[in-house]
Scaffold this active site. Structure first.
Site: not given
Length: 144
Positions: A48, A76
C-alpha cells in the site's frame, strides 16, 4: 483486484509476504506496489505504501482524492494511517488480517470519527484467492 493478486504473487516470488496493491483513478491504474520490506530493508515498504507513493508522484499531489486503492490484504495501522492522510476515497481489500488488520479485524482506524477524513471501504473481494496465496506462502516457508 485480480491485478493486485498478480502483484502479490510477484512479492511471493521475491520471498516477500504476498501482498499487492493497485491505485485506480477515473477507471485507470495510476500506481501499483507489492510488498518489499525484506528486500529493501525498509519496514515501511508495504504494498500500500509503495502504491501510495507512486500515485502521489504520478498525480503530482500527496493527497489522492477520487482514488480507489485495491489491496490483497486488509491494511495494517501504518498503511491505514497513510491511506487516511492521503485522502483516498475508497479502499477495497481481499483477505482479512486477524493479527494486524486496521480496517475491521483488529482495529477500526478507517472509520474512526475522531479522524479528519473518512473513506468508503469493502473487504472480502476475491478473499479466497488472496487467503490461499498467503496460506501457501507461509506453508512453504514453514516447510523450509
Amino acid at each position: 483486484m485480480r491485478h493486485a493478486l498478480l502483484l502479490a504473487a510477484r512479492a511471493a516470488e521475491a520471498g516477500e509476504v504476498p501482498v499487492g496493491a493497485v491505485m485506480v483513478k477515473d477507471g485507470e491504474i495510476v500506481a501499483e506496489g507489492w510488498n518489499r520490506p525484506i528486500g529493501s530493508h525498509d519496514p515501511s515498504a508495504h504494498a500500500e505504501m509503495i502504491a501510495l507513493r507512486a500515485a502521489g508522484q504520478k498525480l503530482g499531489n500527496y493527497r489522492l482524492p477520487g482514488t480507489t486503492l485495491y489491496v490483497t490484504l486488509e491494511p495494517c495501522a501504518m498503511c491505514a494511517g497513510a491511506i487516511i492522510h492521503a485522502r483516498v476515497e475508497r479502499l477495497v481489500y481481499a483477505a482479512q488480517d486477524p493479527k494486524a488488520g486496521a480496517v475491521h479485524s483488529v482495529y477500526d482506524l478507517i472509520s474512526n470519527p475522531r479522524l479528519n477524513h473518512r473513506l468508503d471501504w469493502i473487504g472480502g473481494v476475491l478473499e479466497a484467492e488472496a487467503a490461499e496465496l498467503l496460506r501457501g506462502f507461509f506453508r512453504a516457508r514453514r516447510q523450509r
